[in-house]
Each structure stands twice: as C-alpha cells, then as structure tokens.
Design a protein around this motif. Structure first.
Motif, PDB file in Angstrom:
ATOM      1  N   PRO A  58      58.304  87.833  54.374  1.00 16.18           N
ATOM      2  CA  PRO A  58      57.885  89.099  54.972  1.00 16.18           C
ATOM      3  C   PRO A  58      58.401  90.306  54.192  1.00 16.18           C
ATOM      4  CG  PRO A  58      59.737  88.200  56.185  1.00 16.18           C
ATOM      5  CD  PRO A  58      59.335  87.159  55.165  1.00 16.18           C
ATOM      6  N   VAL A  59      57.649  91.382  54.297  1.00 19.20           N
ATOM      7  CA  VAL A  59      58.100  92.689  53.827  1.00 19.20           C
ATOM      8  C   VAL A  59      58.444  93.460  55.093  1.00 19.20           C
ATOM      9  CG1 VAL A  59      57.424  94.838  52.704  1.00 19.20           C
ATOM     10  CG2 VAL A  59      56.639  92.653  51.776  1.00 19.20           C
ATOM     11  N   VAL A  60      59.680  93.913  55.206  1.00 17.30           N
ATOM     12  CA  VAL A  60      60.127  94.613  56.406  1.00 17.30           C
ATOM     13  C   VAL A  60      60.297  96.089  56.076  1.00 17.30           C
ATOM     14  CG1 VAL A  60      61.897  94.752  58.196  1.00 17.30           C
ATOM     15  CG2 VAL A  60      61.309  92.533  57.218  1.00 17.30           C
ATOM     16  N   LEU A  61      59.598  96.935  56.825  1.00 20.90           N
ATOM     17  CA  LEU A  61      59.725  98.384  56.669  1.00 20.90           C
ATOM     18  C   LEU A  61      60.554  98.900  57.834  1.00 20.90           C
ATOM     19  CD1 LEU A  61      56.058  99.288  55.709  1.00 20.90           C
ATOM     20  CD2 LEU A  61      58.007  99.021  54.207  1.00 20.90           C
ATOM     21  N   THR A  62      61.689  99.474  57.500  1.00 24.74           N
ATOM     22  CA  THR A  62      62.607  99.964  58.524  1.00 24.74           C
ATOM     23  C   THR A  62      63.420 101.113  57.951  1.00 24.74           C
ATOM     24  OG1 THR A  62      64.257  99.258  60.160  1.00 24.74           O
ATOM     25  CG2 THR A  62      64.471  98.350  57.944  1.00 24.74           C
ATOM     26  N   GLY A  63      64.141 101.782  58.806  1.00 27.97           N
ATOM     27  CA  GLY A  63      65.017 102.858  58.356  1.00 27.97           C
ATOM     28  C   GLY A  63      66.287 102.300  57.733  1.00 27.97           C
TER      29      GLY A  63
END
Length: 84
Positions: A58-63
């Motif tokens: 997975p590619v996780v987009l988060t702060g």
C-alpha cells in the motif's frame, strides 16, 4: 492477474469520537471494534490476493504527525508499509 496498488488516506482532527480519539490519535488508529484498528482492517483487506486481483504494497498518505503510528500499526499485522 492484474495488480493494484492500494492508496490509503488517513488523518483527521480526532474530534468526532472525542475523548476516545483526539488530534494526536484519530479514530482510524483506535481499536473501536475488536482488537485491530480501522486502519489495520483496511490495510488487511487491501493486501495479498482475493483470487481475481493481486494487491501490491500500500501507499499510505497521512500527515507527518501520524507516520510512526502508521508504520507501527502495519508492522503489528505483518504488512510492509511500502511508501508513506
């Protein structure tokens, strides 16, 4: 078999389920139902193969505030975090 790269978006302000979730630990990282978190359940659904499609890491987009939580929670369920 087609390969899909899952993209998981996670972040938030943690106000909807306060005090259980909070700004530093929003609801997707809290085990609300059972022993795993909403984030972990989503990552599990998007890993491996379901017979018709193969999922890659997975590619996780988060702060930036949540990058260590994401890495820790993926490691707990045996998923390589891939790109965060």
């Amino acid at each position: 078999m087609p390969s899909i790269t899952p993209v998981i978006l996670c972040g938030g302000s943690g106000t909807r389920l306060w005090p259980l979730s909070r700004k530093s630990y929003p609801k997707q990282f809290v085990p609300l139902v059972g022993e795993e978190t909403l984030f972990q359940a989503s990552a599990k659904r998007l890993s491996g193969s379901d017979g018709a499609v193969q999922f890659s890491q997975p590619v996780v987009l988060t702060g930036s505030d949540f990058r260590f939580i994401v890495t820790e929670q993926l490691a707990e369920i045996g998923i390589d975090p891939g790109a965060i």
